[in-house]
Scaffold this active site. Structure first.
Site, PDB file in Angstrom:
ATOM      1  N   CYS A  62       2.619 -11.791   5.583  1.00 37.28           N
ATOM      2  CA  CYS A  62       3.825 -11.863   6.392  1.00 37.28           C
ATOM      3  C   CYS A  62       4.014 -10.609   7.238  1.00 37.28           C
ATOM      4  CB  CYS A  62       5.047 -12.054   5.498  1.00 37.28           C
ATOM      5  SG  CYS A  62       4.934 -13.536   4.502  1.00 37.28           S
ATOM      6  N   ASP A 121       0.794  -5.449   9.937  1.00 27.86           N
ATOM      7  CA  ASP A 121       0.658  -4.421  10.970  1.00 27.86           C
ATOM      8  C   ASP A 121      -0.208  -4.983  12.097  1.00 27.86           C
ATOM      9  OD1 ASP A 121       0.199  -2.154  12.477  1.00 27.86           O
ATOM     10  OD2 ASP A 121       0.074  -0.845  10.728  1.00 27.86           O
ATOM     11  N   ILE A 180       0.824  -1.208   0.000  1.00 26.03           N
ATOM     12  CA  ILE A 180       0.000   0.000   0.000  1.00 26.03           C
ATOM     13  C   ILE A 180       0.857   1.257   0.000  1.00 26.03           C
ATOM     14  CG2 ILE A 180      -0.246   0.208   2.515  1.00 26.03           C
ATOM     15  CD1 ILE A 180      -3.234   0.824   1.961  1.00 26.03           C
TER      16      ILE A 180
END
Lengths: 545, 284
Positions: free
Chosen positions: B180, B183, B126
């Site tokens: 993986c 957050d 992102i």
């Protein structure tokens, strides 16, 4: 100042009864257009002072007593509110003017907010009465096919009201259920026993239309509670943070958590006190939901602000996504099923989209903006579709009406050979807000009732703002007129306030802003897209109606 | 903030220098691409995403896999119609099958690509800067391995998968999804922003084919428990047994080759791995 117009409409059964909402009150009109009854949804206690007979009547018996009692405790001065032990989520709903300032301020945070906001806070306070009442207005209204039950949602307190209709125009409150997030659309399943509530946070919950006694705080809710306590224990540990400062704050957190544990125990009843099952969710604001049936199986169709229409299986397999109907390039605000196999969607795009929803295939796009320009004096090149209404009453069967925000017209489409074709434009005297179709027994043609807002010039279209259009061949006849009910409380609000309540769809359009601007706030300088404010914005009540 | 314009300038200079370099074999430097490790998945951002998977043009990401017009019989028909040819993205010889959600600096991607040479591996990230880094990294790797044609099967693009996964992938297109070191979003209020949630798992199940695997790894035990809890709770997934997990080559790569994985190793942290298999949908 301007009085609030009638906003939401729905037909109750086949006997020509119309239910219309204005502010927090539901009005019912008979087939002869005469007013039958009014039913105030009471709103938040802030709007209906203790002892106000109207609100007291609507209070519910035992199981639902809980929430309403709790909320009534929180009314009064802010000092009282601060001291009361009611949990934060609920307080936010009642005390919404404060919540607006600081979206998720925990208990006792109000003082800080005031200090931080200084002058601004004072201003907010002055406006409080108006704002508080605004919040409890009806924002969604649906009735069962046979008209035996009505479901209404009031905005400020995010409450789903289920009401019983006696078939003659009188409504009785059955239950009030306060949701955690503001509902953005509701639908009833095919068996009409379950309410599907789509919310601003993208989740869809199933609520039984008539909650049974053993539903309150059953397994689901209890599990949710358990999860909440489980989550309280979650967090970082000394293996995941490494800097000294972080380790220090970790210790601090552990201390705080211990102190909080006792408090948490008290707050246990903060969770939902009624049965609500999470069915599915988008990571986007949901704007529309319909229940569909194909081959005898139920499906749930949901439309969101990020251009998706999702086709999920119905209960009990709502977790299975069958497909997506993708094609919109702007937000979706409304979807409907004029035929069981045909889905029509509209929103910020200049066309309506017709879908074979079962296959996820776009059948056609039907131009709308051009008609709005030609026949309804729309300038600019954007329209915001606010409502799509398939018509099933005599004289209008097979028609689909569309209305747009701030466009004085009703656009009529025909469903032909499984597709959608533009038919005509009906010009109306004000901005249309909602449409209901009324079948009057013994009459050849049905009525289309449109709730109108006075236009910007302030010209009142009709005393009640309820415009009647006779469908089919009867359009030459004299249309009946709905009276403007005298009784009850009609809120006079400044015109901008009224517009804020009525016109919310256009705000869904995404603005062309850079990431830096989107992120806003203090972090933007440090990093491209910090974007802290947005979740609050998504949660914020002022964002939508 | 003082120093920020300077940093901006340096980054711009660096990118300009790189772009002028033809067939840059030199690896990009991470320091010019760092970006705050958190992005708000609910914000509108300025994302580019296809209207639907059919509108997605994969050619810029996997140029070696675009189908030659002669290879496809339908192509002749569409060639007559210039307009549709322009609007229709180039056909690909195969579809993306392996997805790394939140690929970060691309450690897993470049480790996976040579090990799965007959599959297309895509990373989605992102953060713009980080995406750019991975794209540069892939460009360099491709230039370095021109003879062996390695790294042609790996790509990276900027996307918000939480919102727009179905815009990129058809139903059942993927066989592996990697999540993986996501957050952790510790605050309860932010849990909806977590990449694994009951409702979002339905979208992973949609994009994954039955038998496909979701790989998760994190150094945060609570988040691990969260992900296990939510994926196990979802009727479309079952947890893969420990033994099978051990024997999966991708698990080893995921544990050792990701940037975060290496960092956790340096800090002597723990790593929690869990794999979930996409089950067949129940009869309906």
């Amino acid at each position: 100042m301007a009085p609030l117009p009638f906003q939401f409409l729905c037909a109750l059964g086949q006997d020509g009864i119309l239910c219309a909402s204005r502010g927090d009150t539901l009005y019912t009109f008979g087939a002869d257009c005469a007013l039958i009854a009014e039913h105030s949804l009471g709103g938040s206690p802030a709007t209906a002072p203790e002892g106000s007979s109207n609100a007291e009547e609507e209070r519910n018996p035992a199981p639902q007593k809980g929430p309403s009692e709790a909320t009534s405790q929180t009314q009064g001065t802010e000092e009282e509110v601060n001291e009361s032990a009611t949990p934060p989520p609920k307080r936010r709903k009642v005390d919404s003017s404060v919540a607006d300032v600081s979206a998720a301020q925990p208990v006792g945070g109000n003082d800080k907010t005031q200090a931080v906001n200084g002058g601004g806070q004072k201003k907010k306070k002055a406006e409080k009465p108006a704002e508080a009442t605004e919040k409890a207005y009806v924002i969604l209204l649906k009735a069962t096919g046979d008209g035996s039950h009505v479901v209404a949602v009031t905005g400020g307190n995010k409450t789903v009201h289920a009401l019983e209709h006696d078939g003659k125009g009188h409504l009785t409150g059955l239950s009030q259920r306060q949701m955690v997030k503001r509902p953005s659309d509701i639908a009833l399943t095919a068996d009409e026993k379950t309410i599907l509530v789509a919310d601003k946070f993208g989740d869809v919950y199933a609520l039984p239309l008539i909650p049974s006694a053993d539903d309150s705080l059953d397994g689901g809710a209890a599990a949710a509670l358990q999860e909440a306590t489980l989550l309280a224990r979650k967090g970082a540990n000394n293996l995941t943070v490494h800097t000294q400062r972080n380790l220090r704050s970790l210790e601090e957190q552990a201390r705080q958590r211990a102190a909080k544990a006792a408090q948490q125990q008290q707050q246990k009843d903060a969770g939902p006190t009624f049965k609500q099952d999470l069915l599915l969710g988008h990571v986007s604001m949901l704007t529309s939901i319909v229940a569909a049936t194909a081959d005898g199986r139920p499906y749930i169709l949901t439309g969101d602000r990020d251009e998706h229409i999702r086709v999920s299986r119905g209960i009990p397999q709502a977790h299975v996504i069958e497909n997506f109907c993708l094609g919109h390039t702007s937000f979706i605000s409304t979807i409907c099923l004029p035929r069981p196999d045909l889905l029509v969607s509209g929103g910020g795009d200049s066309e309506l989209f017709a879908w074979d929803w079962k296959a996820g295939v776009l059948k056609s796009k039907v131009e709308l903006l051009q008609h709005a320009k030609n026949e309804a004096n729309v300038d600019g090149d954007k329209i915001d579709v606010t409502g799509l209404y398939p018509c099933h009453v005599a004289g209008g069967s097979g028609l689909l009406m569309a209305i747009c925000e701030r466009v004085k017209a009703v656009f009529v489409f025909k469903v032909q050979d499984g597709n959608l074709v533009y038919a005509e434009t009906i010009n109306v005297a004000g901005y249309p807000l909602d449409i209901a179709f009324i079948q009057v027994p013994g009459q050849q043609s049905g009525r289309m009732v449109v709730s109108l807002d006075q236009d910007a010039e302030g010209a009142s279209p009709s005393p009640s703002g309820l415009y009647v259009h006779l469908l089919g061949n009867a359009s030459a006849e004299q249309a009946p007129v709905y009276p403007n009910p005298e009784g009850g409380r009609i809120d006079d609000l400044p015109r901008p306030e009224v517009e804020k309540i009525l016109y919310t769809i256009g705000n869904l359009r995404k603005t062309e802003m850079s990431d830096d601007v989107a992120a806003g706030g203090d972090n933007s300088a440090a990093a491209g897209e910090a974007g802290e404010p947005a979740p609050e914005a998504a949660e914020d009540e002022s964002g939508a109606p | 903030m003082p120093g920020a314009p300077n940093k901006k300038q340096k980054r711009a200079d660096y990118r300009l220098a790189r772009s002028q370099q033809d067939g840059a074999t030199e690896m990009p430097k991470k320091k010019f691409y760092r970006q705050r490790a958190h992005a708000n998945p609910f914000s509108d951002h300025q994302l580019e995403y296809p209207i639907s998977p059919d509108h997605m043009d994969w050619a810029p990401f996997f140029p070696a896999y675009t189908a030659d017009p002669e290879e496809l019989p339908e192509a002749t028909a569409s060639a007559n119609d210039d307009q549709t040819a322009q609007r229709q993205p180039k056909r690909m010889r195969q579809d993306v099958e392996i997805l790394d959600i939140g690929c970060g600096f691309g450690g897993l991607l470049v480790a996976l690509a040579p090990r799965l040479p007959d599959k297309l591996v895509l990373g989605m990230e992102i953060r713009t800067q980080v995406t750019e880094f991975v794209q540069e990294r892939i460009r360099s790797l491709r230039a370095q391995h021109q003879d062996s044609n390695q790294f042609q099967n790996v790509g990276c693009l900027r996307a918000n998968t939480m919102k727009f996964l179905p815009n990129f992938f058809k139903k059942g297109q993927l066989s592996k999804i990697f999540i993986c070191f996501p957050d952790p979003h510790f605050k309860a209020r932010k849990h909806k922003a977590r990449i694994v949630s009951t409702t979002l798992n339905s979208e992973y199940a949609y994009a994954l084919r039955p038998g496909g695997i979701v790989y998760t790894i994190t150094d945060v035990e609570d988040l691990h428990n969260w992900m296990v809890h939510h994926l196990e709770l979802h009727p479309s997934f079952e947890r893969v047994s420990e033994a099978e997990q051990e024997s999966d080559e991708c698990v080893k790569i995921m544990t050792t080759e990701t940037e975060e994985g290496k960092k956790v190793e340096r800090n002597k942290g723990q790593k929690f791995v869990a794999l979930f298999r996409r089950l067949e949908d129940p009869p309906w």
